[in-house]
Design a protein around this motif. Structure first.
Motif, PDB file in Angstrom:
ATOM      1  N   THR A  95       1.065  -1.167   0.062  1.00 37.32           N
ATOM      2  CA  THR A  95      -0.062  -0.077   0.330  1.00 37.32           C
ATOM      3  C   THR A  95       0.686   0.935  -0.474  1.00 37.32           C
ATOM      4  O   THR A  95       1.585   1.462   0.932  1.00 37.32           O
ATOM      5  N   PHE A  96       0.221   2.391  -0.901  1.00 39.22           N
ATOM      6  CA  PHE A  96       0.667   4.185  -0.714  1.00 39.22           C
ATOM      7  C   PHE A  96       0.401   4.248  -0.099  1.00 39.22           C
ATOM      8  O   PHE A  96      -0.993   4.761  -0.119  1.00 39.22           O
ATOM      9  N   GLY A  97       0.817   5.249   0.425  1.00 43.29           N
ATOM     10  CA  GLY A  97       0.239   6.284   1.656  1.00 43.29           C
ATOM     11  C   GLY A  97      -0.582   5.476   2.385  1.00 43.29           C
ATOM     12  O   GLY A  97      -0.240   4.767   3.002  1.00 43.29           O
ATOM     13  N   VAL A 137      -3.755   4.075  -1.341  1.00 39.90           N
ATOM     14  CA  VAL A 137      -3.405   3.073  -2.457  1.00 39.90           C
ATOM     15  C   VAL A 137      -2.822   1.772  -2.489  1.00 39.90           C
ATOM     16  O   VAL A 137      -1.576   1.746  -2.153  1.00 39.90           O
ATOM     17  N   ARG A 138      -3.963   0.605  -2.549  1.00 40.10           N
ATOM     18  CA  ARG A 138      -3.453  -0.578  -2.742  1.00 40.10           C
ATOM     19  C   ARG A 138      -2.943  -1.204  -4.034  1.00 40.10           C
ATOM     20  O   ARG A 138      -3.490  -1.031  -4.575  1.00 40.10           O
ATOM     21  N   ALA A 139      -1.544  -0.658  -4.144  1.00 44.67           N
ATOM     22  CA  ALA A 139      -1.414  -1.395  -5.165  1.00 44.67           C
ATOM     23  C   ALA A 139      -0.649  -3.051  -5.882  1.00 44.67           C
ATOM     24  O   ALA A 139      -1.602  -2.988  -6.651  1.00 44.67           O
TER      25      ALA A 139
END
Lengths: 253, 379
Positions: free
Chosen positions: A17-19, A25-27
């Protein structure tokens, strides 16, 4: 040469996850992925599906939150940052979309960087780099600067740099996106040859469906998950769906 | 990898020139201004090098060598009578006007030496004989005096020539070399008696007493003894030197003026170097990220940045030091402005420049340390 059944990369349930909070945002949403030794595998899918994030995790350049990542039998999850750096230094070669050649260094100097990072002496590193450039069709141009080369030639230098220290895993991020069709095809032929080494795996992230035919297998991603895995035989894994490999000329006729 | 780091730096000509230029300028400004400052401070204590005595006895309110308060003539005998004093001699010092051949006047520092011993005599006699100063109307003039007072003459003043000193004829019997006076006045030596005749009569004419401790007495003990016996202030040479220097620090704007320029050099150097180097690192972040992805450790990248930064530091310092040396040689040949470069000064500047470079490198290292190698995969 056929790909062996021995796994080079084995990934299970990896999340990233980013952020944080609402902006998170779950990449990667529990990715399962395998790459075999001696194969050229492409990761494909629409923009933002998590291809590059997965590539970064495989390369050990990005931490992940949960799951298991094994590369040539070594689990990246348990490694300290220094060990991951050491792992990348010895076993991973990189080919980037924008080549990432250092503009003020000559071709030989650019190519010998991984060797120098690995502690090889300057003279030996330069000799090996020059020899590899020769093999890749850049004879006598080792002392030129990258700006004197075409895009295709620059990507060849980048390939030389990725291979000079004989890594087992070669990571390619959109290697043909900055090249025209013919040059892209030539570069893919080169990568195809590289992947024929039984102890080596080439993983390519790409959007470019013109080069899909060069892959042994295609891993199709969507929304942070692997949707399907296609092979040259037309099988599309347990999720089914139509093959992404272009039909052979024989079938068309 | 370090040779590649240097090639990366040299490849960016504009930033390389900017970095070296900034550090050269900083070195030049810091070293040159500090050297002029030290030279000026040295001039404040020129009396002491020109007269050379172990003990300097002055009025108890005197704090520095250039501001003397007159003593009574009998005070010299009071110093002589103090325990621990081997000998003590009177010195008269005053600023007098010398008349030039063209009618102009120039101030000179007149020093009246003890008639018998000539203690406090000039350090180097270039022409003539010291003893001739005892002749009537005789003076010893320093090189600067010859230059200054020769204005309007067909040829420079020499032995036997005369000039007017406070409307009285002074005859040059010797030419000496003396350290430059803080106010730029030439030194003119005469006997004590003769000096009193050149100068207008005042109630108290004795300026100071030079003395030496008796055998077995330390300087401090002899000075204490003089102060206890006479109520005057007895400085050792070292005490008077530092008292004079600190007086100028406390009472004049000279140190602040120079320090602010030196500080400016440091700030300009730090700003130019820091900003340019940071921009260099920022522009190469993608390449540094690629190196990191390829397995270059943070330590290796930090060392590469340090090599780059310290290299421009050495070059900038070297060029700056060369320019200061050239400046120093030219001003020392002319005698002004003041210039003094003790070994501590270039060493200090070198450390300051290296500090600037380390700070600049640190800014870059911080940036590189924090980049994720995955940056190279972002379009």
């Amino acid at each position: 040469m056929q790909a062996s059944t021995q796994l080079a990369v084995h990934i299970r349930a990896v999340t990233k996850t980013f952020g944080t909070g609402e902006a998170a945002v779950r990449a990667l949403k529990g990715v399962d992925f395998d790459a075999r030794q001696g194969e050229l595998l492409m990761i494909v899918g629409p923009s933002g599906c998590g291809k590059t994030t997965l590539l970064s995790v495989i390369a050990g350049t990005l931490d992940f939150e949960a799951g298991e990542v094994e590369v040539f039998g070594s689990s990246l999850h348990g490694m300290k940052p220094r060990e991951v750096t050491e792992f990348r230094k010895r076993h991973v070669g990189f080919i980037f979309q924008q080549f990432n050649l250092i503009p003020t260094l000559t071709l030989i100097e650019n190519v010998c960087v991984p060797l120098l990072i690995n502690g090889t002496g300057r003279r030996v590193a330069e000799q090996k780099s020059a020899a590899l450039l020769d093999r890749l069709g850049l004879q006598g141009r080792g002392h030129e600067l990258p700006r004197n080369l075409s895009g295709g030639q620059q990507q060849r230098v980048a390939i030389a740099r990725a291979l000079v220290h004989e890594p087992r895993l070669v990571i390619c991020d959109e290697p043909t996106s900055a090249l025209d069709k013919d040059t892209g095809a030539l570069i893919m032929e080169l990568l195809r040859d590289i992947a024929r080494h039984p102890d080596r795996t080439v993983i390519v992230v790409t959007h470019d469906n013109r080069i899909f035919k060069h892959a042994d297998r295609l891993t199709e991603m969507e929304d942070g998950r692997v949707q399907r895995v296609h092979d040259q035989a037309g099988n599309s894994g347990e999720n089914g769906g139509s093959s992404l490999f272009p039909p052979s000329p024989k079938l068309i006729t | 990898m370090y040779h590649l780091a240097l090639k990366m730096l040299l490849g960016d000509r504009a930033k390389f020139v900017m970095l070296v230029g900034g550090l050269t300028f900083a070195t030049l400004l810091m070293t040159q201004q500090a050297a002029v400052f030290f030279g000026l401070l040295t001039w404040t204590t020129s009396h002491m090098r020109n007269m050379r005595a172990k003990l300097w006895v002055v009025d108890r309110k005197v704090e520095q060598a250039n501001e003397l308060k007159a003593l009574r003539d009998t005070d010299v005998n009071r110093v002589r009578s103090a325990p621990g004093v081997a000998w003590a001699v009177p010195v008269y010092m005053t600023i007098q006007s010398a008349k030039l051949a063209d009618g102009n006047f120039k101030p000179v520092q007149l020093v009246g030496l003890d008639n018998t011993t000539l203690v406090g005599r000039p350090p180097v006699i270039l022409q003539g004989r010291l003893e001739d100063v005892r002749l009537p109307n005789a003076v010893i003039l320093d090189e600067l005096g010859v230059k200054r007072l020769s204005a309007g003459r067909a040829k420079p003043l020499g032995l036997g020539d005369t000039f007017e000193l406070n409307d009285k004829e002074a005859r040059i019997v010797a030419i000496c070399r003396a350290d430059r006076h803080f106010f730029g006045y030439p030194y003119t030596y005469a006997t004590y008696t003769q000096a009193l005749q050149f100068a207008p009569k005042q109630r108290k004419m004795l300026s100071l007493v030079l003395a030496e401790p008796a055998p077995g007495w330390t300087l401090a003990a002899a000075a204490s003894s003089i102060e206890a016996e006479t109520g005057m202030k007895a400085y050792t040479e070292d005490e008077l030197f530092w008292s004079t220097i600190w007086w100028y620090f406390r009472n004049t704007g000279i140190p602040v003026a120079f320090m602010s320029i030196i500080l400016l050099g440091l700030i300009v150097g730090t700003t130019i170097s820091g900003q340019t180097f940071y921009a260099f690192v920022h522009e190469n972040l993608r390449h540094l990220g690629a190196l990191k992805a390829m397995g270059a450790s943070n330590g290796l990248l930090a060392r590469m940045l340090l090599v780059q930064s310290l290299t421009v530091g050495f070059l900038g310092y070297g060029l700056g030091a060369l320019m200061v040396t050239a400046f120093g040689r030219s001003v020392l040949a002319r005698g002004e402005p003041p210039f003094m470069m003790p070994w501590q000064l270039p060493v200090g500047t070198f450390l300051a420049v290296m500090g600037i470079c380390c700070l600049s490198a640190l800014l870059g290292i911080r940036k590189v340390w924090n980049i994720e190698p995955a940056i190279v995969f972002r379009g």
